[in-house]
Design a protein around this motif. Structure first.
Motif, PDB file in Angstrom:
ATOM      1  N   MET A 272      -3.761   4.227  -1.749  1.00 31.07           N
ATOM      2  CA  MET A 272      -4.632   4.620  -0.651  1.00 31.07           C
ATOM      3  C   MET A 272      -5.000   6.100  -0.733  1.00 31.07           C
ATOM      4  SD  MET A 272      -5.255   1.949   1.143  1.00 31.07           S
ATOM      5  CE  MET A 272      -4.655   0.281   1.399  1.00 31.07           C
ATOM      6  N   ASN A 273      -6.244   6.388  -0.416  1.00 28.88           N
ATOM      7  CA  ASN A 273      -6.757   7.753  -0.393  1.00 28.88           C
ATOM      8  C   ASN A 273      -6.175   8.491   0.804  1.00 28.88           C
ATOM      9  OD1 ASN A 273      -8.507  10.024   0.080  1.00 28.88           O
ATOM     10  ND2 ASN A 273     -10.038   9.049  -1.204  1.00 28.88           N
ATOM     11  N   THR A 274      -5.587   9.672   0.565  1.00 29.31           N
ATOM     12  CA  THR A 274      -4.955  10.418   1.651  1.00 29.31           C
ATOM     13  C   THR A 274      -5.967  10.961   2.656  1.00 29.31           C
ATOM     14  OG1 THR A 274      -4.977  12.429   0.291  1.00 29.31           O
ATOM     15  CG2 THR A 274      -2.976  11.086   0.264  1.00 29.31           C
TER      16      THR A 274
ATOM     17  N   VAL B  32       3.568  -1.039   3.815  1.00 25.14           N
ATOM     18  CA  VAL B  32       2.980   0.263   3.545  1.00 25.14           C
ATOM     19  C   VAL B  32       4.104   1.278   3.351  1.00 25.14           C
ATOM     20  CG1 VAL B  32       2.723   0.860   6.003  1.00 25.14           C
ATOM     21  CG2 VAL B  32       1.332   2.036   4.288  1.00 25.14           C
TER      22      VAL B  32
ATOM     23  N   LEU C 225       0.498   5.385   0.817  1.00 24.56           N
ATOM     24  CA  LEU C 225      -0.322   6.475   1.344  1.00 24.56           C
ATOM     25  C   LEU C 225       0.526   7.734   1.275  1.00 24.56           C
ATOM     26  CD1 LEU C 225      -2.984   7.329   2.764  1.00 24.56           C
ATOM     27  CD2 LEU C 225      -1.860   6.821   4.946  1.00 24.56           C
TER      28      LEU C 225
ATOM     29  N   LEU D 288      -8.341   3.049   7.236  1.00 25.43           N
ATOM     30  CA  LEU D 288      -7.116   2.448   6.711  1.00 25.43           C
ATOM     31  C   LEU D 288      -6.931   1.042   7.255  1.00 25.43           C
ATOM     32  CD1 LEU D 288      -4.515   2.741   5.046  1.00 25.43           C
ATOM     33  CD2 LEU D 288      -3.394   3.593   7.120  1.00 25.43           C
TER      34      LEU D 288
ATOM     35  N   PHE E  92      -3.582   9.317  -6.579  1.00 28.85           N
ATOM     36  CA  PHE E  92      -4.156   8.069  -6.068  1.00 28.85           C
ATOM     37  C   PHE E  92      -5.546   7.816  -6.647  1.00 28.85           C
ATOM     38  CE2 PHE E  92      -5.489  11.157  -2.741  1.00 28.85           C
ATOM     39  CZ  PHE E  92      -6.860  10.975  -2.811  1.00 28.85           C
TER      40      PHE E  92
ATOM     41  N   LEU F 101      -8.205   9.003   4.134  1.00 27.40           N
ATOM     42  CA  LEU F 101      -8.659   7.904   4.984  1.00 27.40           C
ATOM     43  C   LEU F 101      -8.391   8.189   6.458  1.00 27.40           C
ATOM     44  CD1 LEU F 101      -7.480   4.713   3.022  1.00 27.40           C
ATOM     45  CD2 LEU F 101      -9.826   5.558   3.261  1.00 27.40           C
TER      46      LEU F 101
ATOM     47  N   VAL G 200      -1.119   5.506   9.987  1.00 26.61           N
ATOM     48  CA  VAL G 200      -0.447   4.229   9.737  1.00 26.61           C
ATOM     49  C   VAL G 200      -0.191   3.481  11.040  1.00 26.61           C
ATOM     50  CG1 VAL G 200       1.726   3.223   8.885  1.00 26.61           C
ATOM     51  CG2 VAL G 200       0.562   5.000   7.568  1.00 26.61           C
TER      52      VAL G 200
ATOM     53  N   ALA H 145       0.845  -1.199   0.000  1.00 28.58           N
ATOM     54  CA  ALA H 145       0.000   0.000   0.000  1.00 28.58           C
ATOM     55  C   ALA H 145       0.874   1.240   0.000  1.00 28.58           C
ATOM     56  CB  ALA H 145      -0.913   0.013   1.227  1.00 28.58           C
TER      57      ALA H 145
ATOM     58  N   TYR I 206       4.629   5.373   3.018  1.00 29.48           N
ATOM     59  CA  TYR I 206       3.777   6.483   3.448  1.00 29.48           C
ATOM     60  C   TYR I 206       4.574   7.747   3.726  1.00 29.48           C
ATOM     61  CZ  TYR I 206       5.471   5.597   8.200  1.00 29.48           C
ATOM     62  OH  TYR I 206       6.278   5.452   9.314  1.00 29.48           O
TER      63      TYR I 206
ATOM     64  N   PHE J 181       1.318  11.133   7.685  1.00 32.45           N
ATOM     65  CA  PHE J 181       0.279  10.136   7.942  1.00 32.45           C
ATOM     66  C   PHE J 181       0.733   9.086   8.963  1.00 32.45           C
ATOM     67  CE2 PHE J 181      -0.287  11.424   3.416  1.00 32.45           C
ATOM     68  CZ  PHE J 181      -1.441  12.170   3.597  1.00 32.45           C
TER      69      PHE J 181
END
Length: 547
Positions: free
Chosen positions: A120-122, A141, A96, A129, A238, A124, A151, A94, A143, A147
């Protein structure tokens, strides 16, 4: 079969005309086709551009510029690092991250490392998530440090690497520690997962395992893309809009100019600085650019701009006209979805000629209308459910669900109609339709009317419970600075232009509408309960509070 063959031939011919492929160089074409079939389009196209235009700029972000050679080599190094984690092929990684080189490297490297990428949608939340990562079986992940708190809710078994920022092991460290030579090609692509917008609940996963090489024609057929030119991509990568536009841009060796956060003036500055020929945006971004006013807009030379690729949410006719009055006839309004990709495109002249249209389907795409009983609707002006047949077939959601399909056409969830020329219009979402006093009302019609007013920046209309009518209309208005914030004036405007049952009983003024990171309106976040001070004159006081 014959029809499909002819359509594919037409798509290939369009790709040659656009410059996406060169039929006169069959060796290069075959090599690119092999890479696409085994890596997927994004990694394959970066490799192609690096081979043909190694020193051309590939991406500019807050950290500077990477050439295609640098993007390709760093993708290889990150792929070595990810492959070295020992994950089974097609394990899910994933990402992010906001729009910057780290996101592009993640997209390219996971494909080269035989892994599957989940974008992944920022927007979320932490719990979202956690649920999405569990559903998609995420093993790693990547990222941005901003975030970290989101996470942090993932299980300890999920490996983590920073794409930007400090506070843990990063992909920059992985790239620096690994060779930049290419890995052997995988037997088949790992594919990727794009999340739906999640405007009605937890975002669903829409997978793309094997993307047809003809997909670029579907996007670029009715939208003029530059060749080796600069493209400012303001729409999040994304999401399918930004992701698709960037992918087509790779096939033309374009220079992607990315910004981690949206700023209307920064977009104008980037267009002027890079002499950008294309802007990729969502409608609310155009609204914010126009809100800067003529003095600020006039500070920047945007004469290089030839195309504005707009998608993601409905584009009001009035907004199209105002934007084109200032920037020229450049707006290409794209209608589609994560599931069907591009369904239709309205060119600037179509938007002028038929305000509100979303145009016609591109090559290999067909749009049809069906009624509630599954019968085809062809009469001009008759509203029915919109279905699309496309050259990029939807694989179904990762949770096992699927969209309704009739005769090979898949439902979009929208209702629309054709005019006498065959131009498509979208009247609203199936689930947005309001039945008030036994009459059907599509909010989009009222919203577009309100947006025409000089004192309205944007508007949204929903249905709320009403003891007399069952449901009544409530309008939420974001006013301009010159607005008198008078609910009765708003109602009178609707009453003068639309049927009586389309007049909103409630009018509420807001500083902004709730939207997700891709610009889509989140109607469920608009208040549906009793207004604090009732109706009529008291609504005016409520509106003036700015809540």
């Amino acid at each position: 079969m014959i029809r499909n063959t002819l359509e594919h031939a037409q798509a290939v011919r369009r790709m040659h005309q656009i410059g996406i492929v060169n039929l006169l160089r069959p060796g290069r074409l075959l090599r690119a086709a092999v890479h696409n079939a085994r890596l997927g389009p994004q990694a394959a196209l970066i490799m192609k551009a690096a081979a043909e235009h190694p020193d051309a700029p590939a991406v500019t972000d807050d950290r500077g510029t990477l050439t295609y050679r640098e993007l390709d080599e760093q993708s290889n190094a990150l792929a070595h690092a990810l492959h070295g984690l020992g994950l089974p092929d097609r394990s899910v990684v994933a990402v992010l991250a906001r729009d910057h080189r780290g996101l592009l490297l993640a997209i390219s490297a996971t494909a080269r490392a035989r892994l599957r990428l989940a974008l992944m949608n920022t927007g979320l939340a932490k719990q979202q998530l956690i649920e999405v990562a569990a559903r998609e079986k995420v093993r790693v992940v990547l990222y941005d440090s901003e975030f970290a708190d989101v996470v942090d809710g993932l299980p300890a078994t999920v490996s983590r690497y920073l794409t930007l920022g400090a506070g843990g092991p990063s992909i920059d460290e992985l790239i620096a520690a690994h060779p930049r030579t290419p890995l052997p090609l995988p037997d088949r692509p790992g594919g990727f997962i794009i999340l739906t917008s999640g405007t009605t609940g937890l975002p669903k996963g829409a997978p793309r395992t094997k993307v047809s090489p003809l997909a670029s024609a579907l996007i670029a057929d009715r939208i003029p893309f530059p060749r080796r030119g600069a493209v400012v991509i303001a729409s999040p990568l994304f999401h399918s809009t930004g992701f698709g536009a960037w992918t087509v841009g790779l096939s033309l060796a374009n220079h992607a100019v990315l910004m981690r956060r949206f700023s209307a003036e920064s977009i104008l500055r980037a267009i002027a600085e890079h002499r950008a020929e294309m802007l990729v945006a969502v409608p609310t971004m155009l609204t914010r650019i126009l809100a800067l006013g003529p003095e600020v807009i006039g500070r920047y030379d945007t004469s290089s701009l030839r195309t504005v690729f707009v998608a993601g949410s409905p584009l009001a006719p009035e907004l199209t006209n105002r934007f084109q009055d200032i920037f020229g006839d450049v707006v290409h309004n794209v209608y589609g979805s994560t599931e069907v990709a591009v369904a239709s495109v309205a060119t600037p002249d179509e938007a002028r000629r038929a305000p509100g249209t979303v145009g016609r389907p591109p090559v290999t795409v067909h749009v049809a209308l069906f009624d509630a009983d599954g019968r085809r609707v062809t009469a001009p002006g008759e509203i029915a459910r919109v279905f699309v047949r496309t050259g990029i077939p939807f694989e179904g959601y990762t949770d096992g669900r699927h969209k309704q399909v009739i005769d090979g056409y898949m439902a979009t969830g929208d209702r629309g109609h054709f005019d006498a020329e065959g131009l498509l219009f979208i009247d609203g979402r199936d689930d947005d339709m309001i039945i008030s006093g036994g009459e059907n009302v599509y909010p989009l019609e009222v919203e577009n009317l309100l947006a025409e007013r000089d004192d309205v920046l944007e508007a949204a209309v929903i249905g709320v419970d009403d003891p007399e009518f069952g449901t009544r209309l409530r309008a939420f208005v974001v006013p301009t600075g010159a607005s008198a914030r008078d609910p009765e004036e708003i109602r009178d405007h609707v009453r003068a232009n639309l049927a009586r049952f389309k007049v909103p009983r409630d009018v509420v003024f807001l500083d902004e509408l709730p939207r997700n990171p891709t610009g889509k309106l989140i109607r469920r976040d608009l208040p549906t309960g009793p207004l604090p001070a009732g109706q009529g004159e008291q609504v005016r006081r409520y509106g003036n509070s700015g809540t």
